[in-house]
Design a protein around this motif. Sequence first.
Motif, PDB file in Angstrom:
ATOM      1  N   LYS A 123       0.835  -1.209   0.000  1.00  0.00           N
ATOM      2  CA  LYS A 123       0.000   0.000   0.000  1.00  0.00           C
ATOM      3  C   LYS A 123       0.865   1.253   0.000  1.00  0.00           C
ATOM      4  O   LYS A 123       0.562   2.221  -0.694  1.00  0.00           O
ATOM      5  CB  LYS A 123      -0.936  -0.010   1.213  1.00  0.00           C
ATOM      6  CG  LYS A 123      -2.033  -1.049   1.101  1.00  0.00           C
ATOM      7  CD  LYS A 123      -2.927  -1.060   2.313  1.00  0.00           C
ATOM      8  CE  LYS A 123      -3.999  -2.153   2.196  1.00  0.00           C
ATOM      9  NZ  LYS A 123      -4.855  -2.197   3.376  1.00  0.00           N
ATOM     10  N   THR A 124       1.963   1.220   0.763  1.00  0.00           N
ATOM     11  CA  THR A 124       2.864   2.373   0.800  1.00  0.00           C
ATOM     12  C   THR A 124       3.504   2.584  -0.567  1.00  0.00           C
ATOM     13  O   THR A 124       3.614   3.722  -1.040  1.00  0.00           O
ATOM     14  CB  THR A 124       3.960   2.157   1.867  1.00  0.00           C
ATOM     15  OG1 THR A 124       3.337   1.940   3.124  1.00  0.00           O
ATOM     16  CG2 THR A 124       4.889   3.334   1.955  1.00  0.00           C
ATOM     17  N   SER A 125       3.914   1.501  -1.208  1.00  0.00           N
ATOM     18  CA  SER A 125       4.515   1.597  -2.537  1.00  0.00           C
ATOM     19  C   SER A 125       3.530   2.195  -3.537  1.00  0.00           C
ATOM     20  O   SER A 125       3.884   3.066  -4.336  1.00  0.00           O
ATOM     21  CB  SER A 125       4.964   0.206  -2.993  1.00  0.00           C
ATOM     22  OG  SER A 125       5.479   0.258  -4.290  1.00  0.00           O
ATOM     23  N   ALA A 126       2.294   1.731  -3.471  1.00  0.00           N
ATOM     24  CA  ALA A 126       1.271   2.261  -4.377  1.00  0.00           C
ATOM     25  C   ALA A 126       1.035   3.748  -4.114  1.00  0.00           C
ATOM     26  O   ALA A 126       0.905   4.551  -5.049  1.00  0.00           O
ATOM     27  CB  ALA A 126      -0.032   1.485  -4.212  1.00  0.00           C
ATOM     28  N   ALA A 127       0.999   4.112  -2.822  1.00  0.00           N
ATOM     29  CA  ALA A 127       0.783   5.521  -2.476  1.00  0.00           C
ATOM     30  C   ALA A 127       1.946   6.379  -2.959  1.00  0.00           C
ATOM     31  O   ALA A 127       1.744   7.479  -3.498  1.00  0.00           O
ATOM     32  CB  ALA A 127       0.598   5.664  -0.968  1.00  0.00           C
ATOM     33  N   LEU A 128       3.171   5.901  -2.787  1.00  0.00           N
ATOM     34  CA  LEU A 128       4.338   6.670  -3.236  1.00  0.00           C
ATOM     35  C   LEU A 128       4.367   6.782  -4.761  1.00  0.00           C
ATOM     36  O   LEU A 128       4.765   7.811  -5.298  1.00  0.00           O
ATOM     37  CB  LEU A 128       5.629   6.029  -2.722  1.00  0.00           C
ATOM     38  CG  LEU A 128       5.864   6.157  -1.214  1.00  0.00           C
ATOM     39  CD1 LEU A 128       7.118   5.390  -0.814  1.00  0.00           C
ATOM     40  CD2 LEU A 128       5.970   7.602  -0.787  1.00  0.00           C
ATOM     41  N   THR A 129       3.957   5.736  -5.459  1.00  0.00           N
ATOM     42  CA  THR A 129       3.888   5.794  -6.916  1.00  0.00           C
ATOM     43  C   THR A 129       2.876   6.859  -7.341  1.00  0.00           C
ATOM     44  O   THR A 129       3.151   7.651  -8.253  1.00  0.00           O
ATOM     45  CB  THR A 129       3.485   4.421  -7.482  1.00  0.00           C
ATOM     46  OG1 THR A 129       4.462   3.465  -7.082  1.00  0.00           O
ATOM     47  CG2 THR A 129       3.393   4.442  -8.994  1.00  0.00           C
ATOM     48  N   THR A 130       1.738   6.882  -6.675  1.00  0.00           N
ATOM     49  CA  THR A 130       0.711   7.885  -6.981  1.00  0.00           C
ATOM     50  C   THR A 130       1.245   9.286  -6.711  1.00  0.00           C
ATOM     51  O   THR A 130       1.072  10.200  -7.535  1.00  0.00           O
ATOM     52  CB  THR A 130      -0.549   7.623  -6.137  1.00  0.00           C
ATOM     53  OG1 THR A 130      -0.998   6.285  -6.396  1.00  0.00           O
ATOM     54  CG2 THR A 130      -1.643   8.608  -6.458  1.00  0.00           C
ATOM     55  N   VAL A 131       1.913   9.462  -5.567  1.00  0.00           N
ATOM     56  CA  VAL A 131       2.468  10.783  -5.220  1.00  0.00           C
ATOM     57  C   VAL A 131       3.506  11.184  -6.261  1.00  0.00           C
ATOM     58  O   VAL A 131       3.545  12.334  -6.709  1.00  0.00           O
ATOM     59  CB  VAL A 131       3.066  10.762  -3.794  1.00  0.00           C
ATOM     60  CG1 VAL A 131       3.905  11.992  -3.527  1.00  0.00           C
ATOM     61  CG2 VAL A 131       1.968  10.640  -2.762  1.00  0.00           C
ATOM     62  N   GLY A 132       4.374  10.231  -6.659  1.00  0.00           N
ATOM     63  CA  GLY A 132       5.382  10.525  -7.677  1.00  0.00           C
ATOM     64  C   GLY A 132       4.764  10.931  -8.993  1.00  0.00           C
ATOM     65  O   GLY A 132       5.233  11.867  -9.647  1.00  0.00           O
ATOM     66  N   SER A 133       3.696  10.255  -9.377  1.00  0.00           N
ATOM     67  CA  SER A 133       3.007  10.597 -10.631  1.00  0.00           C
ATOM     68  C   SER A 133       2.413  11.993 -10.547  1.00  0.00           C
ATOM     69  O   SER A 133       2.511  12.778 -11.501  1.00  0.00           O
ATOM     70  CB  SER A 133       1.900   9.591 -10.917  1.00  0.00           C
ATOM     71  OG  SER A 133       2.438   8.309 -11.091  1.00  0.00           O
ATOM     72  N   VAL A 134       1.801  12.290  -9.416  1.00  0.00           N
ATOM     73  CA  VAL A 134       1.190  13.613  -9.236  1.00  0.00           C
ATOM     74  C   VAL A 134       2.260  14.695  -9.280  1.00  0.00           C
ATOM     75  O   VAL A 134       2.088  15.734  -9.939  1.00  0.00           O
ATOM     76  CB  VAL A 134       0.384  13.659  -7.916  1.00  0.00           C
ATOM     77  CG1 VAL A 134      -0.031  15.079  -7.572  1.00  0.00           C
ATOM     78  CG2 VAL A 134      -0.837  12.754  -8.011  1.00  0.00           C
ATOM     79  N   ILE A 135       3.382  14.458  -8.593  1.00  0.00           N
ATOM     80  CA  ILE A 135       4.457  15.460  -8.580  1.00  0.00           C
ATOM     81  C   ILE A 135       5.018  15.636  -9.992  1.00  0.00           C
ATOM     82  O   ILE A 135       5.255  16.768 -10.439  1.00  0.00           O
ATOM     83  CB  ILE A 135       5.562  15.054  -7.587  1.00  0.00           C
ATOM     84  CG1 ILE A 135       5.053  15.199  -6.154  1.00  0.00           C
ATOM     85  CG2 ILE A 135       6.825  15.883  -7.781  1.00  0.00           C
ATOM     86  CD1 ILE A 135       6.006  14.676  -5.107  1.00  0.00           C
TER      87      ILE A 135
END
Length: 186
Positions: A123-135
């Motif tokens: 879940k953390t990996s998925a959240a960080l991927t989402t944050v990276g995409s947004v950034i």
Amino acid sequence: MDPASQDINLNSPNKGLGVDHSDSLADVPVEGAVGNSANPLPPGLTEEEAEELRTELTKVEEEINTLRQVLSAKERHATELKRKLGLSPLTEIRQNLTKSWQDVQTSNAYKKTQETLSQAGQKTSAALTTVGSVISKRLGDMRNSATFKSFEDKMGNLKYKVVGPRGNGEAVTPTDTTPTQENPPF
């Protein structure tokens, strides 16, 4: 001091001291001793019964001392066998730790914890991927903005003024002091 004459009774006040077995102190009355006549018999206990109990107590204490001696001899023997097998205390500790770690890994609590942490990691990996995409998207949007374009143009002009035309990928003239094989930097 002869090791055979050492008192090995762990509770003995003479522990580790040479004990002369020729002089027996069994005849000397000790204050507060079980067989002392100053101690009254408990109610309901006859002199014969008390004597039987004292005899039995003496035998049990002798058995305890014998068992201590046997245990000590067996421990020495086990230590000698381990030494001959090349097993050091460090090796034993390592083996114990390995076995304990294997026991922990096979326990239900460890398996549940590992499962939970794995899910949390996913879940953390998925959240960080989402944050990276947004950034990344935001930076792309910002780079396409008019403010950034204006800033980029100003920085390009400043670079041209400081570095000159060779900073734009143009060929370097031989008058430059760039290191070559004939002119090494060291």
